[in-house]
Motif scaffolding. Structure first.
Motif, PDB file in Angstrom:
ATOM      1  N   ASN A  97       0.958  -1.120  -0.011  1.00 17.09           N
ATOM      2  CA  ASN A  97      -0.025  -0.006  -0.094  1.00 17.09           C
ATOM      3  C   ASN A  97       0.921   1.229   0.016  1.00 17.09           C
ATOM      4  N   GLY A 144      -9.010   1.008  -3.812  1.00 20.55           N
ATOM      5  CA  GLY A 144      -8.525  -0.280  -3.683  1.00 20.55           C
ATOM      6  C   GLY A 144      -9.456  -1.299  -2.823  1.00 20.55           C
ATOM      7  N   ARG A 148     -10.022  -4.943  -4.629  1.00 21.27           N
ATOM      8  CA  ARG A 148     -10.112  -6.132  -3.920  1.00 21.27           C
ATOM      9  C   ARG A 148     -11.411  -7.032  -3.964  1.00 21.27           C
ATOM     10  N   TRP A 162      -1.824  -1.807  -3.735  1.00 19.89           N
ATOM     11  CA  TRP A 162      -3.305  -1.648  -3.130  1.00 19.89           C
ATOM     12  C   TRP A 162      -3.946  -0.866  -4.224  1.00 19.89           C
TER      13      TRP A 162
END
Length: 163
Positions: A97, A144, A148, A162
Motif C-alpha cells: 500500500n 482499493g 479487492r 493496493w
C-alpha cells in the motif's frame, strides 16, 4: 454540521495519516495491516466508514506485536462489525500500500463463514457499517476496496499494489 465535519475531515486527513505513519516508522520498520472481504449468503460485502478518513473500506486494521495476521483480522472484525468467524478464512493476498507508505503491507482475507451478533452502534472509530450489494456499493467506496472485491468475486487478476 455534517458538511462542516466532512470539510474538517478532508483537511485533517492527510496530516493525520502522516502523523500515524511517522509514529509507526519509529515503532516498527514496516507496517503490516489486514483487511477482510466479508461476504454474506447473498454475496453482499461488509464495509465500514471510519471517523478519521473519508470513504468506505473493507474492515481491518494494524497487526499488533505478537499477533498473527489472522488473529488481527479476527480481532478487527469483532471490533468493527461484531463479526465472529464460524469457519476458516482464506488468505486472498498481500499487497503493498504505497499510498500510505513504501513500507505498508496489507494482507487481505476472504470470509464467507461468520456470525454477526449485532450491527454495532456508531463509535469514535466506526461511524457507519453494513452489508452492501456488489452492484450498489456506497458512494465513496475506495478504489482499493473496489479492486479487492472485483478480484475476489469477478476473478480479476491480483495486482500486487493496493492502488
Amino acid at each position: 454540521m455534517g458538511e462542516r465535519l466532512n470539510r474538517i475531515r478532508r483537511t485533517c486527513e492527510p496530516l493525520l495519516r502522516r502523523v500515524f505513519h511517522a509514529y509507526f516508522l519509529v515503532v516498527r520498520a514496516m507496517t503490516l495491516g489486514v483487511r477482510a472481504v466479508v461476504l454474506d449468503a447473498e454475496n453482499r460485502v461488509f464495509l465500514v466508514r471510519h471517523s478519521y478518513v473519508s470513504g468506505w473500506y473493507l474492515p481491518g486494521g494494524g497487526v499488533d506485536h505478537g499477533e498473527t495476521m489472522e488473529q488481527a483480522m479476527r480481532r478487527e472484525l469483532k471490533e468493527e462489525g461484531d463479526i465472529d468467524l464460524t469457519g476458516a478464512a482464506e488468505l486472498h493476498g498481500i499487497f503493498l500500500n504505497s499510498h500510505v507508505s513504501r513500507r505498508d503491507h496489507v494482507a487481505v482475507y476472504v470470509v464467507r463463514q461468520f456470525r454477526q451478533n449485532r450491527v454495532p452502534e456508531p463509535n469514535r472509530e466506526i461511524v457507519e457499517c453494513g452489508f452492501f450489494a456488489i452492484t450498489a456499493l456506497p458512494e465513496g467506496t475506495t478504489p482499493g476496496t473496489r479492486l479487492r472485491i472485483a478480484e475476489v468475486l469477478d476473478g480479476r487478476p491480483l495486482i500486487a499494489t493496493w492502488r
